[in-house]
Motif scaffolding. Structure first.
Motif, mmCIF file in Angstrom:
data_model
loop_
_atom_site.group_PDB
_atom_site.id
_atom_site.type_symbol
_atom_site.label_atom_id
_atom_site.label_comp_id
_atom_site.label_asym_id
_atom_site.label_seq_id
_atom_site.Cartn_x
_atom_site.Cartn_y
_atom_site.Cartn_z
ATOM 1 N N THR A 99 0.827 -1.214 0.000
ATOM 2 C CA THR A 99 0.000 0.000 0.000
ATOM 3 C C THR A 99 0.856 1.258 0.000
ATOM 4 O O THR A 99 0.551 2.242 -0.691
ATOM 5 C CB THR A 99 -0.946 -0.005 1.213
ATOM 6 O OG1 THR A 99 -1.711 -1.212 1.209
ATOM 7 C CG2 THR A 99 -1.889 1.184 1.170
ATOM 8 N N LYS A 151 2.201 2.054 -3.476
ATOM 9 C CA LYS A 151 1.131 2.545 -4.345
ATOM 10 C C LYS A 151 0.792 3.993 -4.009
ATOM 11 O O LYS A 151 0.632 4.836 -4.911
ATOM 12 C CB LYS A 151 -0.120 1.668 -4.189
ATOM 13 C CG LYS A 151 0.009 0.240 -4.701
ATOM 14 C CD LYS A 151 -1.299 -0.509 -4.439
ATOM 15 C CE LYS A 151 -1.242 -1.944 -4.905
ATOM 16 N NZ LYS A 151 -2.495 -2.667 -4.609
ATOM 17 N N TYR A 152 0.680 4.292 -2.725
ATOM 18 C CA TYR A 152 0.295 5.643 -2.297
ATOM 19 C C TYR A 152 1.358 6.669 -2.675
ATOM 20 O O TYR A 152 1.046 7.710 -3.275
ATOM 21 C CB TYR A 152 0.049 5.658 -0.793
ATOM 22 C CG TYR A 152 -0.210 7.053 -0.253
ATOM 23 C CD1 TYR A 152 -1.393 7.725 -0.537
ATOM 24 C CD2 TYR A 152 0.750 7.710 0.524
ATOM 25 C CE1 TYR A 152 -1.633 9.009 -0.057
ATOM 26 C CE2 TYR A 152 0.527 8.988 1.008
ATOM 27 C CZ TYR A 152 -0.663 9.636 0.710
ATOM 28 O OH TYR A 152 -0.889 10.910 1.177
ATOM 29 N N GLN A 205 1.568 7.537 -6.299
ATOM 30 C CA GLN A 205 0.511 8.405 -6.809
ATOM 31 C C GLN A 205 0.608 9.825 -6.269
ATOM 32 O O GLN A 205 0.349 10.803 -6.989
ATOM 33 C CB GLN A 205 -0.858 7.817 -6.452
ATOM 34 C CG GLN A 205 -2.037 8.596 -7.033
ATOM 35 C CD GLN A 205 -3.373 7.914 -6.768
ATOM 36 O OE1 GLN A 205 -3.424 6.841 -6.170
ATOM 37 N NE2 GLN A 205 -4.452 8.530 -7.205
ATOM 38 N N VAL A 207 1.138 -4.434 -8.083
ATOM 39 C CA VAL A 207 2.270 -3.517 -8.170
ATOM 40 C C VAL A 207 3.211 -4.008 -9.263
ATOM 41 O O VAL A 207 3.129 -5.149 -9.722
ATOM 42 C CB VAL A 207 3.030 -3.400 -6.821
ATOM 43 C CG1 VAL A 207 2.096 -2.947 -5.720
ATOM 44 C CG2 VAL A 207 3.690 -4.718 -6.435
ATOM 45 N N ASP A 222 8.793 -2.662 -8.374
ATOM 46 C CA ASP A 222 8.412 -2.306 -7.008
ATOM 47 C C ASP A 222 8.388 -3.545 -6.121
ATOM 48 O O ASP A 222 8.759 -3.491 -4.948
ATOM 49 C CB ASP A 222 7.052 -1.611 -6.984
ATOM 50 C CG ASP A 222 7.131 -0.151 -7.404
ATOM 51 O OD1 ASP A 222 8.230 0.435 -7.297
ATOM 52 O OD2 ASP A 222 6.107 0.401 -7.844
#
Length: 354
Positions: free
Chosen positions: A209, A212-213, A216, A284, A288
């Motif tokens: 997570t 991903k955060y 972005q 992902v 990553d």
């Protein structure tokens, strides 16, 4: 489009009624279950395979994905009736109370929370890790750069999950009192939304997570703030009613070595695991996934649970001292019939004394 929701600032004595919004309703409407102190003595583990027809509902998503490629499916001696993809502590506790989950994996915190509200369950296997599992992610544009900068900020907090104790330990290490920040009661599943909508200034996120955060929102000023706080335990745990059933106990005994061996397989076969879990299951990129795996350390399983129980007691005391749960004896959370079973199933390099 961001989801807007009202957040709740949690005071010293109000945590028991929050913890993601599910625990209070469980305590109010579900039948009363025995506390750990009322549970009958465990006795000895059964030997041999589970009897034909034995079934378990197992909320351990990683093992579900590992059994096939690791070649361990053939050693499963019972039927897995379902693999609920639930990992948040409050959700697992709800599953235990609804009799829909027989075995699950969590951090060491949910068993403390379960005990506090009268849900009788025991830890049956332990994995330890010595490196931090969570990084504090900031909302875009935040001026937070260190844990000391948390003073006066809104922090995503889930009492019944590992992330909650990571927050408390980080504040204590930084010399901040709980009253010097605003703890916003949310289940960890809402941390990402809360950061995106700036309902909180900071919240602990794990992988993938976090990647991903930041991928972005990093361009907008979101960042990761590391705190040297270790969430020591990953546990397998089960309701005591499961552990009172000889057939199901035999199935749990069969599963535990497969759980630890599956984690070792993932460590030793990183390319296949990255593709199976991080790319295909979590969405992902391969690059990553490699970076995330490179930040991890090999799985370790204690032969003795003494230090795990000490850590669990320290954590229970931290929560109790904050007024979040009643005082409790953490040793009651462990079913020591299973002690060392996970460790004995893996090569010596993956074992620790305690």
């Amino acid at each position: 489009m961001s989801r807007n929701f009202a957040h709740t600032s949690v005071g010293r004595r109000s945590f028991m009624a929050l913890a993601g919004g599910t625990i209070l309703s469980l305590a109010a409407c579900a039948p009363q279950t025995r506390t750990a102190a009322e549970a009958k003595p465990a006795g000895r583990l059964p030997t041999g395979s589970p009897p034909p027809g034995t079934k378990l509902s197992i909320a351990v998503h990683s093992t579900q994905l590992q059994l096939g490629p690791a070649g361990l499916n053939k050693e499963l001696k019972f039927t897995v009736s379902q693999w609920p993809n639930l990992s948040a502590g409050p959700d697992v506790i709800q599953g235990f109370r609804a009799h829909s989950i027989d075995l699950a994996t969590n951090a060491g915190i949910p068993p403390i929370q379960a005990h506090a509200i009268g849900v009788d369950a025991k830890i049956v296997a332990v994995q330890v890790r010595k490196n931090p599992s969570y990084v504090f992610a900031t909302a875009a544009g935040s001026d937070i750069r260190t844990v000391e900068d948390f003073r006066g900020k809104k922090i995503g907090f889930s009492q019944g999950q590992a992330q909650g104790v990571v927050v408390l330990r980080a504040l204590k290490k930084a010399g901040l009192r709980n009253s010097e920040v605003e703890l916003v009661a949310l289940p960890s599943t809402q941390f990402l939304t809360a950061l995106q909508s700036k309902q909180v200034d900071v919240a602990p996120l794990g992988e993938p997570t976090l990647t991903k955060y930041l991928g972005q929102y990093g361009k907008d000023g979101a960042r990761g703030v590391k705190a040297d706080v270790v969430d020591l335990l990953t546990v397998l745990w089960a309701p005591t009613e499961v552990l009172d059933d000889p057939a199901k106990v035999a199935a749990v005994r069969n599963f535990i070595p497969l759980w630890s061996r599956g984690l070792v397989w993932a460590w030793e076969n990183t390319d296949e695991w990255i593709d199976t879990y991080y790319v295909k299951d979590q969405g992902v990129s391969k690059e990553d996934g490699k970076r995330i795996v490179a930040s991890l350390r090999k799985p370790q399983f204690p032969v003795s649970w003494d230090k795990a129980i000490e850590w669990e007691q320290e954590t229970a005391d931290l929560l109790a001292d904050g007024g979040f749960v009643p005082k409790q004896d953490a040793s009651e959370l462990f079913d020591r019939r299973f002690e060392g079973l996970a460790a004995k199933a893996v090569p010596a390099t993956y074992r620790v004394a305690s």
